[in-house]
Motif scaffolding. Sequence first.
Motif, PDB file in Angstrom:
ATOM      1  N   ASP A  59       1.854  -1.744  -3.117  1.00  0.00           N
ATOM      2  CA  ASP A  59       1.963  -1.140  -1.791  1.00  0.00           C
ATOM      3  C   ASP A  59       2.599   0.247  -1.812  1.00  0.00           C
ATOM      4  O   ASP A  59       2.220   1.119  -1.022  1.00  0.00           O
ATOM      5  CB  ASP A  59       2.687  -2.077  -0.813  1.00  0.00           C
ATOM      6  CG  ASP A  59       4.197  -1.972  -0.860  1.00  0.00           C
ATOM      7  OD1 ASP A  59       4.741  -1.015  -0.305  1.00  0.00           O
ATOM      8  OD2 ASP A  59       4.845  -2.866  -1.436  1.00  0.00           O
ATOM      9  N   GLY A  60       3.546   0.495  -2.712  1.00  0.00           N
ATOM     10  CA  GLY A  60       4.145   1.826  -2.770  1.00  0.00           C
ATOM     11  C   GLY A  60       3.137   2.905  -3.125  1.00  0.00           C
ATOM     12  O   GLY A  60       2.942   3.867  -2.364  1.00  0.00           O
ATOM     13  N   PRO A  61       2.465   2.789  -4.282  1.00  0.00           N
ATOM     14  CA  PRO A  61       1.429   3.789  -4.611  1.00  0.00           C
ATOM     15  C   PRO A  61       0.302   3.833  -3.582  1.00  0.00           C
ATOM     16  O   PRO A  61      -0.272   4.897  -3.350  1.00  0.00           O
ATOM     17  CB  PRO A  61       0.913   3.290  -5.979  1.00  0.00           C
ATOM     18  CG  PRO A  61       2.083   2.551  -6.564  1.00  0.00           C
ATOM     19  CD  PRO A  61       2.744   1.882  -5.395  1.00  0.00           C
ATOM     20  N   PHE A  62      -0.018   2.690  -2.957  1.00  0.00           N
ATOM     21  CA  PHE A  62      -1.062   2.684  -1.930  1.00  0.00           C
ATOM     22  C   PHE A  62      -0.706   3.632  -0.794  1.00  0.00           C
ATOM     23  O   PHE A  62      -1.531   4.456  -0.372  1.00  0.00           O
ATOM     24  CB  PHE A  62      -1.247   1.265  -1.384  1.00  0.00           C
ATOM     25  CG  PHE A  62      -2.060   1.204  -0.113  1.00  0.00           C
ATOM     26  CD1 PHE A  62      -3.438   1.291  -0.161  1.00  0.00           C
ATOM     27  CD2 PHE A  62      -1.434   1.083   1.123  1.00  0.00           C
ATOM     28  CE1 PHE A  62      -4.189   1.254   1.010  1.00  0.00           C
ATOM     29  CE2 PHE A  62      -2.182   1.037   2.297  1.00  0.00           C
ATOM     30  CZ  PHE A  62      -3.564   1.125   2.234  1.00  0.00           C
ATOM     31  N   TRP A  63       0.534   3.541  -0.290  1.00  0.00           N
ATOM     32  CA  TRP A  63       0.935   4.423   0.801  1.00  0.00           C
ATOM     33  C   TRP A  63       0.964   5.877   0.337  1.00  0.00           C
ATOM     34  O   TRP A  63       0.633   6.795   1.100  1.00  0.00           O
ATOM     35  CB  TRP A  63       2.294   4.011   1.349  1.00  0.00           C
ATOM     36  CG  TRP A  63       2.276   2.711   2.088  1.00  0.00           C
ATOM     37  CD1 TRP A  63       2.946   1.565   1.769  1.00  0.00           C
ATOM     38  CD2 TRP A  63       1.545   2.410   3.288  1.00  0.00           C
ATOM     39  NE1 TRP A  63       2.672   0.578   2.680  1.00  0.00           N
ATOM     40  CE2 TRP A  63       1.820   1.061   3.626  1.00  0.00           C
ATOM     41  CE3 TRP A  63       0.689   3.140   4.097  1.00  0.00           C
ATOM     42  CZ2 TRP A  63       1.271   0.445   4.743  1.00  0.00           C
ATOM     43  CZ3 TRP A  63       0.140   2.522   5.214  1.00  0.00           C
ATOM     44  CH2 TRP A  63       0.428   1.201   5.523  1.00  0.00           C
ATOM     45  N   GLY A  64       1.365   6.106  -0.920  1.00  0.00           N
ATOM     46  CA  GLY A  64       1.364   7.472  -1.437  1.00  0.00           C
ATOM     47  C   GLY A  64      -0.033   8.068  -1.468  1.00  0.00           C
ATOM     48  O   GLY A  64      -0.246   9.221  -1.079  1.00  0.00           O
ATOM     49  N   GLY A 117       6.058  -8.710   4.985  1.00  0.00           N
ATOM     50  CA  GLY A 117       5.695  -7.783   6.051  1.00  0.00           C
ATOM     51  C   GLY A 117       6.702  -6.665   6.204  1.00  0.00           C
ATOM     52  O   GLY A 117       6.343  -5.485   6.322  1.00  0.00           O
ATOM     53  N   VAL A 118       7.986  -7.027   6.208  1.00  0.00           N
ATOM     54  CA  VAL A 118       9.050  -6.016   6.279  1.00  0.00           C
ATOM     55  C   VAL A 118       8.954  -5.055   5.101  1.00  0.00           C
ATOM     56  O   VAL A 118       9.047  -3.831   5.243  1.00  0.00           O
ATOM     57  CB  VAL A 118      10.438  -6.688   6.301  1.00  0.00           C
ATOM     58  CG1 VAL A 118      11.532  -5.681   5.980  1.00  0.00           C
ATOM     59  CG2 VAL A 118      10.708  -7.307   7.649  1.00  0.00           C
ATOM     60  N   ASP A 119       8.744  -5.619   3.925  1.00  0.00           N
ATOM     61  CA  ASP A 119       8.728  -4.831   2.703  1.00  0.00           C
ATOM     62  C   ASP A 119       7.590  -3.818   2.704  1.00  0.00           C
ATOM     63  O   ASP A 119       7.786  -2.633   2.385  1.00  0.00           O
ATOM     64  CB  ASP A 119       8.568  -5.789   1.515  1.00  0.00           C
ATOM     65  CG  ASP A 119       9.408  -5.364   0.333  1.00  0.00           C
ATOM     66  OD1 ASP A 119      10.499  -4.816   0.542  1.00  0.00           O
ATOM     67  OD2 ASP A 119       8.969  -5.584  -0.808  1.00  0.00           O
ATOM     68  N   ILE A 120       6.395  -4.266   3.062  1.00  0.00           N
ATOM     69  CA  ILE A 120       5.227  -3.382   3.060  1.00  0.00           C
ATOM     70  C   ILE A 120       5.353  -2.304   4.129  1.00  0.00           C
ATOM     71  O   ILE A 120       5.085  -1.115   3.893  1.00  0.00           O
ATOM     72  CB  ILE A 120       3.944  -4.204   3.267  1.00  0.00           C
ATOM     73  CG1 ILE A 120       3.700  -5.111   2.046  1.00  0.00           C
ATOM     74  CG2 ILE A 120       2.743  -3.297   3.509  1.00  0.00           C
ATOM     75  CD1 ILE A 120       2.624  -6.148   2.251  1.00  0.00           C
ATOM     76  N   LEU A 121       5.787  -2.696   5.318  1.00  0.00           N
ATOM     77  CA  LEU A 121       5.896  -1.737   6.420  1.00  0.00           C
ATOM     78  C   LEU A 121       7.066  -0.774   6.226  1.00  0.00           C
ATOM     79  O   LEU A 121       7.033   0.359   6.715  1.00  0.00           O
ATOM     80  CB  LEU A 121       6.022  -2.483   7.746  1.00  0.00           C
ATOM     81  CG  LEU A 121       4.733  -3.213   8.164  1.00  0.00           C
ATOM     82  CD1 LEU A 121       5.004  -4.183   9.309  1.00  0.00           C
ATOM     83  CD2 LEU A 121       3.658  -2.205   8.554  1.00  0.00           C
ATOM     84  N   TYR A 122       8.103  -1.226   5.517  1.00  0.00           N
ATOM     85  CA  TYR A 122       9.198  -0.316   5.184  1.00  0.00           C
ATOM     86  C   TYR A 122       8.674   0.861   4.367  1.00  0.00           C
ATOM     87  O   TYR A 122       9.045   2.020   4.592  1.00  0.00           O
ATOM     88  CB  TYR A 122      10.284  -1.051   4.410  1.00  0.00           C
ATOM     89  CG  TYR A 122      11.364  -0.151   3.860  1.00  0.00           C
ATOM     90  CD1 TYR A 122      12.364   0.344   4.685  1.00  0.00           C
ATOM     91  CD2 TYR A 122      11.392   0.194   2.508  1.00  0.00           C
ATOM     92  CE1 TYR A 122      13.362   1.174   4.180  1.00  0.00           C
ATOM     93  CE2 TYR A 122      12.377   1.015   1.999  1.00  0.00           C
ATOM     94  CZ  TYR A 122      13.370   1.502   2.838  1.00  0.00           C
ATOM     95  OH  TYR A 122      14.347   2.323   2.325  1.00  0.00           O
ATOM     96  N   SER A 123       7.789   0.574   3.403  1.00  0.00           N
ATOM     97  CA  SER A 123       7.200   1.649   2.603  1.00  0.00           C
ATOM     98  C   SER A 123       6.427   2.622   3.484  1.00  0.00           C
ATOM     99  O   SER A 123       6.442   3.836   3.254  1.00  0.00           O
ATOM    100  CB  SER A 123       6.266   1.065   1.536  1.00  0.00           C
ATOM    101  OG  SER A 123       6.987   0.324   0.578  1.00  0.00           O
ATOM    102  N   ALA A 124       5.747   2.082   4.504  1.00  0.00           N
ATOM    103  CA  ALA A 124       4.926   2.923   5.379  1.00  0.00           C
ATOM    104  C   ALA A 124       5.752   3.930   6.156  1.00  0.00           C
ATOM    105  O   ALA A 124       5.278   5.027   6.465  1.00  0.00           O
ATOM    106  CB  ALA A 124       4.127   2.048   6.343  1.00  0.00           C
ATOM    107  N   VAL A 125       6.999   3.588   6.488  1.00  0.00           N
ATOM    108  CA  VAL A 125       7.832   4.527   7.260  1.00  0.00           C
ATOM    109  C   VAL A 125       8.844   5.257   6.391  1.00  0.00           C
ATOM    110  O   VAL A 125       9.317   6.335   6.766  1.00  0.00           O
ATOM    111  CB  VAL A 125       8.568   3.797   8.416  1.00  0.00           C
ATOM    112  CG1 VAL A 125       7.580   3.219   9.397  1.00  0.00           C
ATOM    113  CG2 VAL A 125       9.512   2.724   7.904  1.00  0.00           C
ATOM    114  N   ASN A 126       9.162   4.695   5.212  1.00  0.00           N
ATOM    115  CA  ASN A 126      10.188   5.311   4.378  1.00  0.00           C
ATOM    116  C   ASN A 126       9.631   6.329   3.400  1.00  0.00           C
ATOM    117  O   ASN A 126      10.245   7.381   3.169  1.00  0.00           O
ATOM    118  CB  ASN A 126      10.966   4.237   3.625  1.00  0.00           C
ATOM    119  CG  ASN A 126      12.132   4.807   2.843  1.00  0.00           C
ATOM    120  OD1 ASN A 126      12.028   5.039   1.638  1.00  0.00           O
ATOM    121  ND2 ASN A 126      13.238   5.048   3.517  1.00  0.00           N
TER     122      ASN A 126
END
Length: 474
Positions: A81-86, A138-147
Amino acid sequence: MSQNVNASSGQQPENKPVEPHAKNMVPWGERFSYGLSDFACNLSFQMVGTYLMIFYTDTFGISAAAVGTLFLVARIVDAFDGPFWGIMIDHTHTKWGKSRPYWLWFTIPFAVFCVLVFTTPNLSLPGKLAWAYVTYLGVDILYSAVNIPITSILPSLTSSPQERVTLSTIRQFMGTAGAAIVTGITLTMVAYFGGGSTTSARGWFIWALIVGVIVVGIFAIVFKNTKERVQTKSSRESIPIKQSLKALKNNWPWAIIIFINFIYWMGMQTRSQVTVYFFKYNMNNAGLASFVLSLQFVSLLAVVLTPLTSRLIGKRNTMLVGMIMAVAGQLLLSVGATHLSVSIIIVATIIGYLGTGYVSGLIAVMLADAVDYGEWKNGVRAEGIVTSFSSFSAKLGMGIGGVITGWILSMTGYAANQAQNAGALHGIELNYIWVPLIGFALSGIALMFYHVDGIEKKMQSDLAIKHAKENAEQ
């Protein structure tokens, strides 16, 4: 385009100023708004990181081993999920920019899951585990989206290295304040809304709901008041994944900071999430946990001094000083734990927080430098993919810290809400003192191989010439 457009081409003097100084300066209102982004993130995610394990074990009724396994699974998800958001950020082009839209799109879903993760539906044990997995992931994935956008937007706010330090200092100041506030008052607020009990399900839910509403309001301010002003050829077009990955080729500053981000947050997480356990069971003074956690405020002194210190001795050396202080604090903490001395523990905690105050704010700055280094070295500017690994590595470290904590507590015989045996008390101490010490020490060793400070002026000059040439071709 590779590095052949730098000053060595002989076309322009190396130190010729290309961009006006004013273009690199960020107004104070925007500086403050940018800092609020991390204040909001830490209000929510520090509550999750610090208190979720004891909420799961002592309120929701899940075993420490099961919680540790959950954290491990979440880290596997983070590998994607981290690289995905990047990559998504590198492919985003809107009237609001590349990074800002993610605060508009994902803040409300993130806040909703921050509430759900502290909700206790009446379920069987398998049902509770399923609920915990869905809501925590859910928290973990969405945290990446805003952080991740908080870090990825920094190179676009300004190209000035010192202005980046200023912005990151303000961000860290606000983020630390948010963390100190939420960790310092959470148990009090849970007890207030829960009829005097810090294990009250109702208290946890109401307090999480209040925090979630505040987070949404703050991010609305952040979105409104920030601006992506550094426009390059790369920032105006979508970068293919294969092309963006070239920014990481031989990018040793990036590799070093990502490793530090991982091992540092592993140590920080093990310490923060067992703080309540340590004072509740080892010190027989659960109320002292909130006070000790609130001592994070002292790190603000180091945060304020970071710009001056980094100008005097460099960013690498400033962070190294912080790591040494963090190690010293942990060693003194072991003395306090051995003698059950509250005064020694408080002094040790203050020293440690002063050290980590120097560290946390500079990680984002050094990642922004890694974005520049990737462009300077490889000709590819990919803010999203380069900085996305910051969230991934931090959450991986925090997750591994959670795994270590859960498994050590389980193996040493921890039993919720009762007096602990000697083995369990030793397990809590391992998590609180020695695992963080190892993380801080390894981070300090890694810093010895970081050498960007010595080439920064030339790198920035070369990139300014490159950007001016690209902009003239538009």
